[in-house]
Design an enzyme around this catalytic site. Sequence first.
Site, PDB file in Angstrom:
ATOM      1  N   ALA A 123       0.833  -1.208   0.000  1.00  0.00           N
ATOM      2  CA  ALA A 123       0.000   0.000   0.000  1.00  0.00           C
ATOM      3  C   ALA A 123       0.862   1.251   0.000  1.00  0.00           C
ATOM      4  O   ALA A 123       1.966   1.258   0.534  1.00  0.00           O
ATOM      5  CB  ALA A 123      -0.897  -0.009   1.227  1.00  0.00           C
ATOM      6  N   ASP A 149       0.364   3.146  -5.113  1.00  0.00           N
ATOM      7  CA  ASP A 149      -0.651   3.569  -6.080  1.00  0.00           C
ATOM      8  C   ASP A 149      -1.921   3.965  -5.313  1.00  0.00           C
ATOM      9  O   ASP A 149      -2.922   3.256  -5.308  1.00  0.00           O
ATOM     10  CB  ASP A 149      -0.919   2.447  -7.090  1.00  0.00           C
ATOM     11  N   ASN A 162       8.575   8.546   5.490  1.00  0.00           N
ATOM     12  CA  ASN A 162       7.475   9.305   4.899  1.00  0.00           C
ATOM     13  C   ASN A 162       6.479   9.718   5.963  1.00  0.00           C
ATOM     14  O   ASN A 162       6.285   9.037   6.962  1.00  0.00           O
ATOM     15  CB  ASN A 162       6.790   8.495   3.790  1.00  0.00           C
ATOM     16  N   MET A 165       3.341  11.050   4.611  1.00  0.00           N
ATOM     17  CA  MET A 165       2.396  11.486   3.578  1.00  0.00           C
ATOM     18  C   MET A 165       1.061  11.918   4.210  1.00  0.00           C
ATOM     19  O   MET A 165       0.487  12.919   3.821  1.00  0.00           O
ATOM     20  CB  MET A 165       2.126  10.362   2.576  1.00  0.00           C
ATOM     21  N   PHE A 214      -1.862  10.046   4.258  1.00  0.00           N
ATOM     22  CA  PHE A 214      -3.034   9.607   3.468  1.00  0.00           C
ATOM     23  C   PHE A 214      -3.527  10.662   2.485  1.00  0.00           C
ATOM     24  O   PHE A 214      -4.708  11.044   2.486  1.00  0.00           O
ATOM     25  CB  PHE A 214      -4.217   9.221   4.369  1.00  0.00           C
ATOM     26  N   SER A 219      -0.726   3.373  10.429  1.00  0.00           N
ATOM     27  CA  SER A 219       0.089   4.452   9.867  1.00  0.00           C
ATOM     28  C   SER A 219       0.456   5.428  10.979  1.00  0.00           C
ATOM     29  O   SER A 219      -0.413   5.833  11.759  1.00  0.00           O
ATOM     30  CB  SER A 219      -0.686   5.191   8.774  1.00  0.00           C
ATOM     31  N   ASN A 263       1.178   8.440  10.523  1.00  0.00           N
ATOM     32  CA  ASN A 263       1.076   9.801   9.991  1.00  0.00           C
ATOM     33  C   ASN A 263      -0.301  10.449  10.064  1.00  0.00           C
ATOM     34  O   ASN A 263      -0.514  11.521   9.532  1.00  0.00           O
ATOM     35  CB  ASN A 263       1.585   9.820   8.550  1.00  0.00           C
ATOM     36  N   THR A 264      -1.251   9.758  10.686  1.00  0.00           N
ATOM     37  CA  THR A 264      -2.547  10.382  10.990  1.00  0.00           C
ATOM     38  C   THR A 264      -2.622  10.441  12.511  1.00  0.00           C
ATOM     39  O   THR A 264      -2.492   9.394  13.157  1.00  0.00           O
ATOM     40  CB  THR A 264      -3.712   9.543  10.415  1.00  0.00           C
ATOM     41  N   LYS A 308      -3.730  -4.444   9.215  1.00  0.00           N
ATOM     42  CA  LYS A 308      -2.300  -4.142   9.082  1.00  0.00           C
ATOM     43  C   LYS A 308      -1.788  -3.521  10.369  1.00  0.00           C
ATOM     44  O   LYS A 308      -2.361  -2.539  10.861  1.00  0.00           O
ATOM     45  CB  LYS A 308      -2.078  -3.193   7.900  1.00  0.00           C
ATOM     46  N   ASN A 356       3.542  -2.323   8.957  1.00  0.00           N
ATOM     47  CA  ASN A 356       3.610  -0.969   8.425  1.00  0.00           C
ATOM     48  C   ASN A 356       5.008  -0.389   8.742  1.00  0.00           C
ATOM     49  O   ASN A 356       5.887  -1.103   9.210  1.00  0.00           O
ATOM     50  CB  ASN A 356       2.508  -0.114   9.081  1.00  0.00           C
ATOM     51  N   TYR A 391       7.735  -2.257  -1.149  1.00  0.00           N
ATOM     52  CA  TYR A 391       7.581  -0.860  -1.555  1.00  0.00           C
ATOM     53  C   TYR A 391       8.968  -0.241  -1.752  1.00  0.00           C
ATOM     54  O   TYR A 391       9.395   0.072  -2.858  1.00  0.00           O
ATOM     55  CB  TYR A 391       6.774  -0.067  -0.511  1.00  0.00           C
TER      56      TYR A 391
HETATM   57  C1  LIG Z   1       5.653   6.715   0.789  1.00  0.00           C
HETATM   58  C2  LIG Z   1       4.953   5.587   1.497  1.00  0.00           C
HETATM   59  C3  LIG Z   1       3.573   5.616   1.627  1.00  0.00           C
HETATM   60  C4  LIG Z   1       2.911   4.581   2.285  1.00  0.00           C
HETATM   61  N1  LIG Z   1       1.545   4.612   2.398  1.00  0.00           N
HETATM   62  C5  LIG Z   1       0.910   3.591   3.028  1.00  0.00           C
HETATM   63  C6  LIG Z   1      -0.505   3.587   3.130  1.00  0.00           C
HETATM   64  O1  LIG Z   1      -1.198   4.466   2.618  1.00  0.00           O
HETATM   65  N2  LIG Z   1      -1.100   2.565   3.810  1.00  0.00           N
HETATM   66  C7  LIG Z   1      -0.352   1.556   4.387  1.00  0.00           C
HETATM   67  O2  LIG Z   1      -0.921   0.649   4.997  1.00  0.00           O
HETATM   68  N3  LIG Z   1       0.974   1.518   4.271  1.00  0.00           N
HETATM   69  C8  LIG Z   1       1.628   2.499   3.614  1.00  0.00           C
HETATM   70  N4  LIG Z   1       2.986   2.462   3.507  1.00  0.00           N
HETATM   71  C9  LIG Z   1       3.741   1.346   4.128  1.00  0.00           C
HETATM   72  C10 LIG Z   1       4.075   0.236   3.133  1.00  0.00           C
HETATM   73  O3  LIG Z   1       2.908  -0.335   2.596  1.00  0.00           O
HETATM   74  C11 LIG Z   1       4.908  -0.863   3.824  1.00  0.00           C
HETATM   75  O4  LIG Z   1       4.144  -1.445   4.855  1.00  0.00           O
HETATM   76  C12 LIG Z   1       6.211  -0.328   4.414  1.00  0.00           C
HETATM   77  O5  LIG Z   1       6.797   0.623   3.563  1.00  0.00           O
HETATM   78  C13 LIG Z   1       7.235  -1.440   4.671  1.00  0.00           C
HETATM   79  O6  LIG Z   1       7.593  -2.100   3.474  1.00  0.00           O
HETATM   80  P1  LIG Z   1       8.947  -1.768   2.650  1.00  0.00           P
HETATM   81  O7  LIG Z   1      10.083  -1.843   3.650  1.00  0.00           O
HETATM   82  O8  LIG Z   1       9.008  -2.814   1.569  1.00  0.00           O
HETATM   83  O9  LIG Z   1       8.776  -0.412   2.101  1.00  0.00           O
HETATM   84  C14 LIG Z   1       3.673   3.479   2.835  1.00  0.00           C
HETATM   85  C15 LIG Z   1       5.065   3.463   2.673  1.00  0.00           C
HETATM   86  C16 LIG Z   1       5.713   4.492   2.018  1.00  0.00           C
HETATM   87  C17 LIG Z   1       7.226   4.430   1.878  1.00  0.00           C
END
Ligand SMILES: Cc1cc2nc3c(=O)[nH]c(=O)nc-3n(C[C@H](O)[C@H](O)[C@H](O)COP(=O)(O)O)c2cc1C
Length: 345
Positions: A68, A71, A117, A119, A121, A186, A188-189, A222, A251, A326
Amino acid sequence: MSVLYRNLVRPVLFLQDSESIHNRTLRMLAFAAHHKSLRALTKAIYGASEKPLEVFRLKFPNPVGLAAGMDKFAAALPIWECLGFGFTELGGVTWHTQPGNEKPRMFRAIPDRALINRMGFNNPGAEAMARTLAEWKGSGNWPKHPVGVNLGKSKTTPLEKAAEDYANSFRALRDYADFFVVNVSSPNTPNLRQLQEKAALDEILVALQQINTAPKKPILVKIAPDLSFEAIDEILDLATQRQLAGIVATNTTIARPQSSDQKVQSIYAQTGGLSGAPLRERSTEIIRHIHKQTAGKLPIIGVGGIFTAADAREKLEAGASLLQIYTSLVYEGPAIVKTIVAGLR
Ligand SMILES: Cc1cc2nc3c(=O)[nH]c(=O)nc-3n(C[C@H](O)[C@H](O)[C@H](O)COP(=O)(O)O)c2cc1C
């Protein structure tokens, strides 16, 4: 291919601000997603071999999915399977449209292969997302692999009304996706992660299952890597009671590793969630714990710091059924899925 990306493409891309290059890349992928010849070309170069499996009654061509956050607007939906992914998780989506936090809000810690990050949401809102998904369905280009949607809470909705907020999004999107992920993790909220507390999470899951009429959609939760094992066990208590299809672990983390590099230290001082290589070990540890506590009966999507087939195997051996990436896509480039899947065979 990865060597080319790492040595030639990435240095140019990384000259630009993290979010700008993300948006530019997404626009390019969205363009490719709309054109049959570009989809075919992408698939010919990056498509992964088959390693089929069935989890929560869905058939996956391979276990490596898109995490997540990549996209959030479903802008490039059909391209992800051409890039070899075995499934796609869209979103996070909230009931209300939101701009997200102020920029800059995405940072690279390159020597550590990590991102931070905050962001917050940024997303089009559930109804707009539903319209985009309806368009993709109508176009005949809907992917053949499972598509999930990550649901978050709108920033303006108070915690006490969270269940209603998630339920509104779920109702709007239920018919379009194959599975749903309740994101209460998350960082970030403001206060979102308090919804991981048993009673609050239970209220959300009850609200969702009430409107999860036939054909029932798998609902997963999650979790954050910063939870204690005791707090995770409380969530697992709800799994049977509320018919959870699985757990997505994990996450991003609010913890920071040590670094002697001053530039990295200044990045790590940024508020937000850390993803990538430094998250790998903690995420695997949590997967192992969940697998043990549930005697392997509850499917786990393992995510956090997977860069190589060895990292992927580590998470599968710890008990994950499916995986997501990601950050490694950003660092290693588009050939990464094919490479990981090939290494799993
Ligand atoms: C820029 C960014 C935005 C993300 N946005 C979301 C999100 O909207 N919802 C969510 O559940 N996780 C979000 N994630 C977390 C990823 O889905 C993932 O759980 C996390 O990055 C760990 O995986 P990775 O080490 O492969 O990046 C985000 C991660 C990044 C880097």
